[in-house]
Design an enzyme around this catalytic site. Structure first.
Site, PDB file in Angstrom:
ATOM      1  N   SER A  41       0.835  -1.203   0.000  1.00 34.70           N
ATOM      2  CA  SER A  41       0.000   0.000   0.000  1.00 34.70           C
ATOM      3  C   SER A  41       0.873   1.258   0.000  1.00 34.70           C
ATOM      4  O   SER A  41       1.653   1.459  -0.923  1.00 34.70           O
ATOM      5  CB  SER A  41      -0.968  -0.051   1.187  1.00 34.70           C
TER       6      SER A  41
ATOM      7  N   ASP B 204     -10.020  -6.042  -3.533  1.00 32.84           N
ATOM      8  CA  ASP B 204      -9.498  -4.865  -2.823  1.00 32.84           C
ATOM      9  C   ASP B 204     -10.454  -3.683  -2.989  1.00 32.84           C
ATOM     10  O   ASP B 204     -10.708  -3.219  -4.097  1.00 32.84           O
ATOM     11  CB  ASP B 204      -8.117  -4.509  -3.378  1.00 32.84           C
TER      12      ASP B 204
ATOM     13  N   HIS C  29      -7.546  -5.960   0.629  1.00 34.10           N
ATOM     14  CA  HIS C  29      -6.378  -5.089   0.565  1.00 34.10           C
ATOM     15  C   HIS C  29      -5.132  -5.698   1.201  1.00 34.10           C
ATOM     16  O   HIS C  29      -4.032  -5.215   0.970  1.00 34.10           O
ATOM     17  CB  HIS C  29      -6.714  -3.762   1.253  1.00 34.10           C
TER      18      HIS C  29
END
Length: 236
Positions: A60, A186, A214
């Site tokens: 991320s 996600d 995610h």
């Protein structure tokens, strides 16, 4: 082989513990608190602490940081493993693979008013759509950063997520080996963001985890670890 794990926004380094133990190798897991300044400056600061010729494993916001480090300090990076990666977290006029700008701004404003509640909402979004939703939620909650002690750094990290766009002159050389890992479900960063990166990275590989959100390394740890191990073995 040296590994460096870069965690995502709002998390502590312990989020990597399971994957770090499974992969083995000599590794480091730095604490990532965004300093005042740009993503480039943050990347430069982290680069000064890296083990030699390291494989960067970023998730991320950590994936954005890994991309920036690799672009600015390519000689220090042996390969990249990018989990839930995107060059731009926010949708833009010519970029549809992200969150609405208003959504991320609302997150930032909500964090200023109620940091703890905003982190909980962020956890819920990360686990949304995941077949292992409850287990992923518990794992994320256990590694939440302190929203009071590190409020300034977390707030600045959100600003970097909102403002950063790595598509132009920020992506590293496509000759650098890269494994892109993404959860198909996600809800924060669409898998199409990793697909976009893979299409512009001829030597890259993509591992799509169909039933994950995610944090695929938490919901499907064995599948993700095996994919990374195969990728690393091909580079030893």
């Amino acid at each position: 082989m040296n590994l460096t794990f870069l965690h995502g926004w709002g998390m502590r380094p312990g989020i990597w513990q399971g994957l770090q133990q499974t992969l083995g190798h000599n590794s480091q897991v730095p604490v990532l608190h965004a300093p005042t300044g740009s993503l480039d400056e943050w990347a430069d600061a982290v680069a000064r602490t890296l083990l030699p010729e390291t494989v960067l494993i970023g998730w991320s916001l950590g994936a954005m940081l890994a991309l920036t480090i690799a672009a600015r300090h390519p000689r220090q990076v042996r390969a990249l493993v990018l989990v839930a990666a995107t060059p731009s977290f926010v949708k833009r006029g010519d970029w549809s693979h992200g969150l609405d700008g208003e959504t991320i701004r609302a997150f930032r404003e909500g964090f200023l008013r109620n940091p703890g509640r905003t982190l909980e909402r962020f956890v819920a979004l990360q686990a949304f759509g995941d077949a292992q939703r409850h287990a992923v939620t518990d794992a994320l909650r256990a590694q939440l950063d302190d929203p009071v002690e590190h409020a300034a750094a977390l707030g600045h990290g959100l600003r970097l997520l909102e403002e950063s766009d790595l598509r132009v002159q920020r992506l590293p050389s496509v000759s650098l080996p890269c494994l892109l890992v993404h959860g198909a479900q996600d809800a924060l960063i669409p898998a199409s963001a990793s697909i976009w990166l893979g299409q512009r990275w001829p030597g890259s590989e993509t591992l799509l985890i169909e039933d994950a959100g995610h944090a695929p390394f938490l919901s499907a740890p064995q599948r993700v670890a095996e994919g990374i191990q195969r990728f690393l073995a091909a580079r030893t």
